[in-house]
Design an enzyme around this catalytic site. Structure first.
Site, PDB file in Angstrom:
ATOM      1  N   PHE A   1       0.874  -1.171   0.000  1.00  0.00           N
ATOM      2  CA  PHE A   1       0.000   0.000   0.000  1.00  0.00           C
ATOM      3  C   PHE A   1       0.919   1.230   0.000  1.00  0.00           C
ATOM      4  CE2 PHE A   1      -3.073   2.938   1.845  1.00  0.00           C
ATOM      5  CZ  PHE A   1      -4.286   2.481   1.359  1.00  0.00           C
TER       6      PHE A   1
ATOM      7  N   ARG B   1     -12.197  -5.741  -6.014  1.00  0.00           N
ATOM      8  CA  ARG B   1     -12.072  -6.452  -4.735  1.00  0.00           C
ATOM      9  C   ARG B   1     -13.465  -6.708  -4.182  1.00  0.00           C
ATOM     10  NH1 ARG B   1      -8.110  -3.127  -0.894  1.00  0.00           N
ATOM     11  NH2 ARG B   1      -9.838  -1.684  -1.116  1.00  0.00           N
TER      12      ARG B   1
END
Ligand code: PLP
Length: 430
Positions: free
Chosen positions: A133, A390
């Site tokens: 991330f 997702r």
């Protein structure tokens, strides 16, 4: 697929829901959309979280400044108390966990503190990976720079061989082959949902004299952890994903008790020993536990919802949550193989449940427009560059029939090419 297969999948889903011991937890949440599959980004509000927040607001109204000592529970030790409540979820002792700041700030604090805590023979290299991330890298790079260390040289990245996952052997090799002082990895990769082997990485780091730190943002509340026994040195996480504590809610941090003497790189009065804090001495007297890594006044209003949110997770039990989570993602992957593969959908998430977090990454060349179309069918997912939708079936409020329906809706959108009626991606939050 013919109709009888479709019926039996739905029947199976209904049977699983009927047997599901966690099914009743759905009633404790206000879920904003029919199929809310984005709980890995922002979990929905529960009655419990709303109540604990409202309780803090009324105490503020009724008590004002006296709330710090007279509220129930009192605000002064709010960070420590909620930390103790979180500790079992990450397998830590109470003294090893505190809530404070945001995940990014906690990365700055702990990576900085552990860079400073190195012995002379420990190199300053920080080992991360290619699929992290981004905020984690910004923080690690900044901490290196603040110590006069060039991130181009000292922020090392394990490369991904397939663009989806990080091979555990590659992490171990990188630890062996480079000058690494700190390994800092996520527990679960935010895009593919791969669950890394925390124990193996920690052992490899320790064998080479490096610290092992983890970002648990995508696993806390859905995957149990064993941080203390595994010997993880430090960890951070946020509480607005699977813990459902609300947008921007206070984050958590963990420091193993053998490091409770590590000097906080970002000292502040809230990290002072609470016993001596109001002596108002100009010399910092850090708390004897993880609490020393707090900085300023605990933000009670962003911590209060976490108090109630944790009651929900405690009542369900993290092992039961994980068990249902694995069952839901297994069920989804089987349906995707069955119905969506022929429409060009690949599963980007490891098929071994031991290596999978709480969400499933569906890869498709029209992932962006698919996620837009899904929204108009009451299905909230999110798109991640370049080709991932997702889908997070969070066990506390998503059931097997929901998963079945979502796959069915995706199948429909792809079959009819409905996504073609949506604009291509321009920018913004997805
Ligand atoms: C969600 C997430 C964050 C978010 O950090 P904030 O400081 O809360 O904005 C950081 N790291 C990872 C891996 C995440 O998944």
């Amino acid at each position: 697929m013919d109709d009888s297969d479709a019926t039996s999948a739905l029947e199976r889903a209904k049977e699983r829901d009927a047997d599901d011991e966690l099914a009743e937890f759905r009633e404790r949440f206000d879920v904003p959309d029919e199929y809310y599959m984005d709980g890995n980004s922002l979990g929905p509000i529960s009655t419990d979280a709303a109540d604990s927040l409202e309780n803090a607001v009324s105490e503020w109204r009724e008590l004002g400044i006296r709330g710090w000592t007279e509220s129930d529970p009192e605000w002064f030790h709010y960070g420590e108390r909620i930390g103790a409540k979180l500790a079992p979820l990450v397998g830590a002792r109470e003294s090893e966990v505190v809530v404070a700041d945001s995940t990014t700030v906690n990365i700055h604090k702990l990576v900085g503190s552990f860079l400073d805590a190195r012995d002379d023979d420990q190199p300053p290299g920080v080992l991360a990976n290619d699929l992290d991330f981004p905020t984690d890298h910004y923080a690690m790079a900044a901490q290196l720079r603040q110590r006069g260390l060039d991130p181009d040289e000292h922020l090392l990245r394990v490369e991904s061989a397939d663009g989806r996952t990080i091979d555990a052997d590659a992490v171990v090799d990188a630890i062996e082959e480079n000058d690494v002082g700190i390994v800092f990895m996520p527990s679960v990769l935010y895009r593919s949902g791969q669950l890394l082997d925390v124990e193996r990485i920690t052992e490899a780091a320790h064998e080479h004299g490096a610290y092992a730190g983890f970002d648990l943002a995508h696993s806390v509340g859905v995957v149990p952890h064993d941080l203390h026994d595994v010997g993880v040195d430090f960890a951070v996480w946020c509480s607005y994903k699977y813990l459902n504590a609300g947008p921007g809610a206070i984050a958590g941090l963990y420091v193993h008790e053998r490091h409770h003497d590590v000097e906080p790189a970002l000292a502040g009065w809230w990290g002072n020993d609470k016993e001596t804090m109001f002596d108002m001495a100009l010399d910092f007297d850090p708390a004897p536990d993880a609490g020393r890594h707090q900085v300023g006044t605990v933000p009670v209003l962003s911590a209060a919802p976490l108090d109630g949110a944790l009651d929900v997770v405690r009542d369900a039990g993290i092992d039961a949550i994980r068990e249902k989570s694995v069952a839901l993602t297994e069920f989804m992957i089987a349906l995707v193989d069955d119905r969506l593969a022929e429409h060009g959908v690949d599963v980007g998430t490891p098929r071994d449940p031991e290596r999978r977090g709480g969400h499933v990454a569906l890869e498709h060349e029209e992932a962006y427009r698919l996620s837009e179309a899904l929204r108009d069918h009451g299905v909230v997912t999110d798109f991640r560059q370049p080709n991932v939708v997702r889908v997070a079936p969070a066990p506390l409020y998503v059931g097997f029939e929901d998963v079945h329906d979502v796959v069915h809706i995706i199948e429909d959108i792809l079959e009819t090419r409905e996504y073609e009626t949506y604009d291509r991606q321009s920018g913004g939050v997805t």
